[in-house]
Motif scaffolding. Structure first.
Motif, short mmCIF file in Angstrom:
data_model
loop_
_atom_site.label_atom_id
_atom_site.label_comp_id
_atom_site.label_asym_id
_atom_site.label_seq_id
_atom_site.Cartn_x
_atom_site.Cartn_y
_atom_site.Cartn_z
N GLU A 233 21.34 32.44 1.20
CA GLU A 233 20.20 32.72 2.20
C GLU A 233 19.27 31.64 2.51
N LYS A 234 19.03 30.74 1.78
CA LYS A 234 18.11 29.65 1.73
C LYS A 234 18.54 28.70 2.89
N GLU B 126 17.99 30.57 6.22
CA GLU B 126 16.73 30.62 6.54
C GLU B 126 16.29 29.47 7.19
N ASP B 127 16.65 28.24 6.63
CA ASP B 127 16.46 26.94 6.97
C ASP B 127 16.76 26.86 8.54
N ARG C 276 17.50 29.05 10.65
CA ARG C 276 16.82 29.92 11.64
C ARG C 276 15.59 29.20 11.95
N ASN C 277 14.87 28.67 10.94
CA ASN C 277 13.53 28.04 11.23
C ASN C 277 13.84 26.79 12.14
N TYR D 216 11.14 21.18 10.41
CA TYR D 216 12.39 21.76 10.87
C TYR D 216 12.94 20.93 12.29
#
Length: 327
Positions: free
Chosen positions: A121-122, A125-126, A128-129, A164
């Protein structure tokens, strides 16, 4: 009327008591004493005046203001059976009929560049960001080329672009510096703990973490800002200066970042944010609110796009969850 069980009501009540104890136990300073603490350890408290129409007209003559924001939404079930759409918008106060949109799509079922479809998940999420930050910076760069604005208001803190979208962000930052375009970030939901960290340094008995959002609730008067000292600003080492400001009659505060090479404009830009914010609002500049609404990807928009451009079989096989099938 909701049917709440007694255990749930008791847990919520206990949470309320715990939060009240946490803040009442440690934060028993009155408003004046707390403001004195801020002046001594955090930064100057400065009253702002709204810019007059002549100044705003000058800004318009110099290219106006560009607001930049991003949005994403998702359709489907659990990983990896979903599809996400990302969109960024840069909109000028002068060239209102020429919005700059950038968009992208992400689906774990179609991995690119050697991605592992079983990523944790990490990593997801990265990703996505990174997608959203990259689209926002790309839109801002296009706005620099097409609109030559006086200032760019990015929605959110600037430091996330370092994390990011570093290379593209450095391009935007350099172009703004070279072309004299002021670049700021407006932070609606501040997550820093600058004041709480200093409180812990001054009083080792304080063990809890206190965030600036709750500490500053109702502390500033309408139209006041805190010009944060470089010594306590963690963003300083990344090249940013920051303020907190109360831009509306709501008791909460927002934040604002500016790149260090343009720090001379920090009070002017705080006054601009204050001027563009309706007094009876939640504290966000109206132009950013307009951009936020126009860039938003609604659930209806998502469904309409997927139902039109995906085959019905593909859509139902991969992206219609069991929950969506309930009547």
């Amino acid at each position: 009327m909701y049917n709440l069980n007694n255990e749930l009501k008791e847990k919520i009540s206990n949470l309320n008591d715990a939060l009240e104890y946490k803040y009442n136990h440690y934060l028993d300073l009155n408003k004046n004493d707390f403001r004195a603490f801020i002046r001594q350890y955090i930064g100057s408290i400065i009253p702002m005046e709204k810019l007059d129409k002549d100044i705003l007209s000058i800004y318009e003559g110099k290219g106006g203001i560009v607001g930049v924001d991003g949005s994403n939404n998702r359709v489907g079930g659990a990983y990896p059976h979903y599809i996400e759409i990302y969109q960024a918008l840069a909109k000028s106060t002068v060239y209102t009929d020429n919005p700059i949109f950038n968009s992208d799509v992400y689906c774990p079922l179609y991995p690119e560049n050697g991605e592992n479809p079983l990523e944790d998940e990490k990593i997801i999420e990265d990703k996505r960001n990174t997608l959203l930050a990259t689209l926002e910076v790309k839109a801002a760069i296009e706005a620099v080329s097409k609109h030559k604005p006086y200032a760019i208001l990015m929605d959110g803190g600037l430091i996330r672009y370092n994390i990011y979208a570093y290379d593209m962000w450095m391009e935007l930052k350099t172009r703004c510096e070279e072309e004299g375009i002021i670049l700021i970030g407006v932070i609606k939901d501040i997550k820093t703990s600058i004041i709480g960290d200093v409180m812990q340094e001054q009083n080792p008995d304080i063990k809890d973490i206190f965030y600036d959002r709750e500490l500053l609730f109702g502390v500033l008067d309408y139209g006041e800002m805190i010009l944060i000292d470089d010594e306590v600003n963690r963003k300083k080492k990344e090249g940013y200066s920051s303020v907190f400001l109360r831009s509306s009659l709501a008791p909460s505060v927002i934040g604002m970042d500016i790149i260090d090479t343009q720090k001379e404009y920090i009070e002017e830009m705080a006054r601009l944010v204050f001027t563009l914010t309706p007094e009876n609002s939640r504290g966000v500049p109206l132009w950013l609110d307009i951009v936020d609404k126009e860039v938003k990807i609604s659930d209806d928009m998502m469904r309409a796009l997927l139902e039109r451009y995906l085959d019905r079989g593909v859509y139902e096989r991969f992206f219609v969850s069991e929950r969506d099938k309930r009547t």
